[in-house]
Design a protein around this motif. Structure first.
Motif, mmCIF file in Angstrom:
data_model
loop_
_atom_site.group_PDB
_atom_site.id
_atom_site.type_symbol
_atom_site.label_atom_id
_atom_site.label_comp_id
_atom_site.label_asym_id
_atom_site.label_seq_id
_atom_site.Cartn_x
_atom_site.Cartn_y
_atom_site.Cartn_z
ATOM 1 N N ARG A 281 1.010 -1.203 -0.006
ATOM 2 C CA ARG A 281 0.023 -0.148 -0.085
ATOM 3 C C ARG A 281 0.911 1.312 0.155
ATOM 4 N NH1 ARG A 281 -4.891 0.117 4.110
ATOM 5 N NH2 ARG A 281 -5.304 -1.820 3.031
ATOM 6 N N TRP A 282 1.940 1.250 0.872
ATOM 7 C CA TRP A 282 3.045 2.445 0.702
ATOM 8 C C TRP A 282 3.453 2.664 -0.505
ATOM 9 C CZ3 TRP A 282 8.358 2.852 0.026
ATOM 10 C CH2 TRP A 282 8.864 3.864 0.369
ATOM 11 N N LYS A 284 2.272 1.640 -3.735
ATOM 12 C CA LYS A 284 1.299 2.007 -4.375
ATOM 13 C C LYS A 284 0.937 3.738 -4.032
ATOM 14 C CE LYS A 284 -1.025 -2.337 -5.000
ATOM 15 N NZ LYS A 284 -2.314 -3.232 -4.828
ATOM 16 N N SER A 285 0.869 4.016 -2.960
ATOM 17 C CA SER A 285 0.592 5.454 -2.624
ATOM 18 C C SER A 285 1.916 6.399 -3.155
ATOM 19 C CB SER A 285 0.335 5.905 -1.024
ATOM 20 O OG SER A 285 -0.608 4.844 -0.548
ATOM 21 N N LEU A 286 2.918 5.821 -2.948
ATOM 22 C CA LEU A 286 4.276 6.571 -3.484
ATOM 23 C C LEU A 286 4.220 6.627 -4.790
ATOM 24 C CD1 LEU A 286 7.011 7.700 -2.461
ATOM 25 C CD2 LEU A 286 8.012 5.549 -3.176
ATOM 26 N N CYS A 287 3.720 5.862 -5.698
ATOM 27 C CA CYS A 287 3.768 5.850 -6.959
ATOM 28 C C CYS A 287 2.682 6.956 -7.738
ATOM 29 C CB CYS A 287 3.486 4.522 -7.662
ATOM 30 S SG CYS A 287 4.871 3.331 -7.457
ATOM 31 N N MET A 288 1.437 6.804 -6.893
ATOM 32 C CA MET A 288 0.206 7.577 -7.221
ATOM 33 C C MET A 288 0.682 9.021 -6.905
ATOM 34 S SD MET A 288 -2.991 5.206 -5.880
ATOM 35 C CE MET A 288 -3.972 6.567 -6.202
ATOM 36 N N ALA A 289 1.404 9.239 -5.899
ATOM 37 C CA ALA A 289 1.952 10.650 -5.614
ATOM 38 C C ALA A 289 2.734 11.160 -6.607
ATOM 39 C CB ALA A 289 2.491 10.753 -4.105
#
Length: 419
Positions: A281-282, A284-289
């Motif tokens: 999840r971390w 994926k959140s980093l990639c989306m950011a």
């Protein structure tokens, strides 16, 4: 555009396009040098001990092709000197603008030929199924790799197939599949495309090993997590592959594409030894950011860039011989004095007299010229203007002059619509 580059219409159009492309991309080259400096600084200082954020920094290069028309870069005095000098070189020196485009063609051709040669070699390889995966078997003892954007293929040397156990081969194939699923093949393709259009920037060649290193580190982390074997087991497989390939006189080790220098082996093993589990999840959140930040920067750049073209409203005033006297700035007084449509120019004699008097212009003859219409792509570069000969000897309050509109042709429309 400054100057008439050639008399032939088609060659002139191609020359205009060549100058425009070389001017914009040349600006992007200068900007990309600064972007590389930012990436290397952040990579060495702020993200030195990270893996995923450090690899994502290279995404900043994606913004460089969108910065060539940003207004502030054209208007800042501190940067304008460099850009103006390059603009003048491209517009006045045929060898400069043609040389830039020739460099693009040469670099693109080199990549195409290498890829075509590699595909021919792979097609001659035998195909076998290993651990449920269809792979190509290379008789040469070289490092395994993945290739192909639409239909990715994995190539494994026969010496590794014959000397590795099934579980070890599974890790190796997982490593290559991870490159494919993580989109690294596409990242390399984008890197090559940026290098082609910005080829004078040698940082694309100098920094490519660092780019490969960061992608390898990311792939190592993902592979170790998916395999569940930990860093020690993964490191042993990596070391074994190095020994086997070195025994086969390849002098290489497991990697994504091509051989790696032995001087970076130790650092890679240290990074593998420091592996810690991470949360999906971390990541994926980093990639989306990261995607959101890049998208925001690109949209901001486009919003503050010059449009595809800007209609020229000013009028150039010249004497009968064509010598420019002044530029009549767009405004209510000019619009009252001079107006035009697609085929005729209209001059209001009274308003024109007042405008000429205000400009302090007196003609020795009753003939002069007006340069009307046209458009600019960026400051100092444009086309499409028309020259109108004005006979000012009569006393008619309204003068109507037919003229040929140079903007109503295919080449002008194509040039106007270019990004």
């Amino acid at each position: 555009m400054a100057g008439q580059m050639t008399e032939n219409v088609v060659l002139g159009f191609l020359d205009y396009c060549t100058a425009y492309i070389s001017v914009l991309l040349g600006r992007c080259v200068l900007i990309s040098v600064f972007v590389f400096a930012v990436i290397l600084l952040m990579r060495c200082v702020f993200f030195r001990n990270t893996i995923f954020p450090k690899g994502m920094l290279w995404g900043l290069l994606l913004i460089t092709p969108f910065l060539g028309k940003v207004r502030i870069l054209h208007e800042m005095d501190s940067l304008g000197g460099f850009f103006v000098y390059w603009d003048i070189l491209c517009c006045e020196r045929l060898v400069v603008r043609l040389g830039y485009v020739f460099g693009i063609v040469l670099c693109a051709g080199g990549i195409y030929c290498r890829r075509r040669r590699l595909n021919r070699v792979i097609r001659r390889m035998e195909q076998e199924e290993i651990c449920g995966q269809q792979v190509y078997i290379n008789e040469l003892p070289v490092t395994p790799f993945a290739t192909g954007l639409i239909h990715p293929r994995i190539v494994i040397p026969r010496i590794m197939k014959e000397n590795f156990q099934t579980e070890e081969l599974q890790i190796i194939l997982l490593h290559e599949r991870t490159h494919i699923h993580a989109g690294h093949l596409w990242f390399y393709a984008i890197w090559n495309m940026l290098w082609v259009i910005l080829w004078p920037n040698l940082m694309f060649i100098v920094c490519r090993p660092l780019f490969q290193e960061d992608l390898e580190d990311i792939c190592d982390r993902i592979t170790m997590k998916k395999s569940g074997g930990g860093s020690e087991r993964y490191g042993r497989i990596l070391l074994k592959s190095m020994r086997i390939l070195d025994f086969g006189k390849a002098g290489a080790f497991v990697t994504f594409a091509g051989e790696r220098e032995y001087r970076s082996v130790r650092q890679r093993f240290l990074r593998i030894a420091g592996f810690k589990l991470y949360g999906d999840r971390w990541i994926k959140s980093l990639c989306m950011a990261g995607v959101a930040v890049l998208t925001g920067i690109i949209l901001l750049a486009l919003q503050n860039s010059y449009p595809r073209y800007i209609e020229v409203k000013d009028v150039v005033l010249a004497d009968a011989s064509g010598e420019i006297l002044t530029i009549l700035q767009d405004g209510s007084q000019l619009r009252e004095a001079v107006s035009w449509d697609e085929s005729r120019v209209y001059i209001n004699r009274k308003s024109m007299d007042q405008l000429l008097w205000k400009q302090g212009i007196e003609f020795e003859e009753d003939h002069f010229q007006l340069g009307i219409g046209g458009y600019t792509k960026i400051p100092g570069m444009g086309d499409g203007g028309s020259i109108v000969d004005v006979d000012y000897s009569g006393q008619s309050p309204e003068i109507c002059i037919p003229y040929y509109n140079r903007e109503h042709n295919l080449t002008a429309e194509i040039f106007k619509r270019m990004p």
